[in-house]
Write an enzyme that holds these catalytic residues in place. Structure first.
Site, PDB file in Angstrom:
ATOM      1  CB  VAL A  78      -0.984   0.016   1.191  1.00 28.07           C
ATOM      2  CG1 VAL A  78      -1.975  -1.124   1.069  1.00 28.07           C
ATOM      3  CG2 VAL A  78      -0.262  -0.041   2.540  1.00 28.07           C
ATOM      4  NE  ARG A  79       6.165   0.810   3.461  1.00 23.36           N
ATOM      5  CZ  ARG A  79       7.168   0.099   3.955  1.00 23.36           C
ATOM      6  NH1 ARG A  79       8.142  -0.302   3.146  1.00 23.36           N
ATOM      7  NH2 ARG A  79       7.220  -0.209   5.231  1.00 23.36           N
ATOM      8  CD  GLN A  88     -10.405 -11.523   5.213  1.00 18.26           C
ATOM      9  OE1 GLN A  88      -9.281 -11.905   5.532  1.00 18.26           O
ATOM     10  NE2 GLN A  88     -11.345 -12.345   4.796  1.00 18.26           N
ATOM     11  CD  GLN A  90      -5.648  -8.329  10.983  1.00 16.94           C
ATOM     12  OE1 GLN A  90      -5.240  -7.477  11.775  1.00 16.94           O
ATOM     13  NE2 GLN A  90      -4.874  -9.292  10.523  1.00 16.94           N
ATOM     14  NE  ARG A  91     -13.761  -0.732  14.085  1.00 14.68           N
ATOM     15  CZ  ARG A  91     -14.194   0.519  13.959  1.00 14.68           C
ATOM     16  NH1 ARG A  91     -13.940   1.199  12.841  1.00 14.68           N
ATOM     17  NH2 ARG A  91     -14.871   1.092  14.925  1.00 14.68           N
ATOM     18  NE  ARG A 141      -7.955  -3.746  14.593  1.00 14.93           N
ATOM     19  CZ  ARG A 141      -8.245  -2.840  13.673  1.00 14.93           C
ATOM     20  NH1 ARG A 141      -8.233  -3.171  12.392  1.00 14.93           N
ATOM     21  NH2 ARG A 141      -8.554  -1.602  14.017  1.00 14.93           N
ATOM     22  NE  ARG A 159       3.898   7.658 -15.946  1.00 17.44           N
ATOM     23  CZ  ARG A 159       3.943   8.970 -16.137  1.00 17.44           C
ATOM     24  NH1 ARG A 159       2.840   9.644 -16.426  1.00 17.44           N
ATOM     25  NH2 ARG A 159       5.096   9.615 -16.048  1.00 17.44           N
ATOM     26  NE  ARG A 168       7.424  -2.825  -3.514  1.00 18.50           N
ATOM     27  CZ  ARG A 168       7.816  -2.571  -2.271  1.00 18.50           C
ATOM     28  NH1 ARG A 168       8.801  -3.279  -1.732  1.00 18.50           N
ATOM     29  NH2 ARG A 168       7.249  -1.608  -1.565  1.00 18.50           N
TER      30      ARG A 168
END
Length: 229
Positions: A78-79, A88, A90-91, A141, A159, A168
């Site tokens: 997510v960076r 998904q 965890q809360r 959690r 892009r 990556r």
């Protein structure tokens, strides 16, 4: 780990080439699309890549379902902010069965793997006990490890896919996210082979390594461009 291409822009390579052609043509958009041959698409993509004119690639998008990566990997993922993610929670989702990732370096050490798995089971028992005692899932959690497996949907334009894969897929990237983007690339190649070929490590495009240390595949930047290190 599983990566599935859920949806993508129809004929993404044609769209990219047509959008680029529009920049230099007096013709109408529909005419440009209708007249664009596969050979012209390839030529236009080559021209865009060689000139660094990459904004037309942003018109094509790809949405992937990703399952079985760890929270450690998703925190890295997510960076990359020029993308959309739905993960998904965890809360709101109680993990009655704990799925987790075991790194290869732990798998190859048999006794340590047993200790690792025992630790995961111990943490999960505590998590379930917290839930049974009325602790909200959003607080229970807190004991869950980075190894906890997760599921998410990720959407990137072409892009951003090229940029993210360039980083990556490098051997210096962490093994799990590298494996994930190898699967992402395979999914793109399946529907857009020409575009998929451009999802590669950045040194393939640069001709040198711009990291502090090279894996040996390419020389360091300073060796190719003296004075630039």
């Amino acid at each position: 780990m599983r990566v599935t291409l859920i949806k993508h822009t129809p004929e993404p390579e044609l769209l990219i080439a047509s959008a680029a052609r529009l920049c230099y043509s007096a013709s109408g958009i529909e005419q440009i699309v209708q007249r664009m041959t596969p050979e012209e698409v390839d030529r236009m993509l080559d021209q865009l890549l060689s000139s660094g004119h990459l904004s037309p690639f942003e018109h094509a998008s790809f949405s992937f379902g990703v399952e079985g990566i760890s929270r450690a990997a998703s925190h890295q993922l997510v960076r990359h902010r020029l993308a959309s993610y739905s993960q998904q929670s965890q809360r709101y989702v109680s993990l009655r069965r704990l799925e987790y990732v075991v790194p290869p370096t732990i798998k190859e050490r048999g006794a340590l793997q047993q200790e690792y798995e025992a630790a995961m089971e111990s943490v999960h028992r505590l998590y379930l006990r917290l839930l049974e005692e009325g602790v909200p899932a959003e607080d229970a959690r807190f004991v869950l490890p980075n190894a906890t497996a997760t599921r998410l949907v990720m959407t990137m334009n072409a892009r951003e896919l090229m940029h993210t894969c360039s980083i990556r897929l490098c051997v210096r990237a962490q093994w799990e996210i590298r494996e994930m983007f190898a699967l992402v690339r395979a999914e793109v190649v399946r529907v857009a082979p020409r575009l998929g070929r451009e999802l590669k490590i950045k040194c393939d495009r640069l001709g040198y390594c711009d990291e502090r240390e090279s894996c040996g595949l390419y020389p360091l930047k300073g060796e190719v461009l003296p004075g630039s290190a």
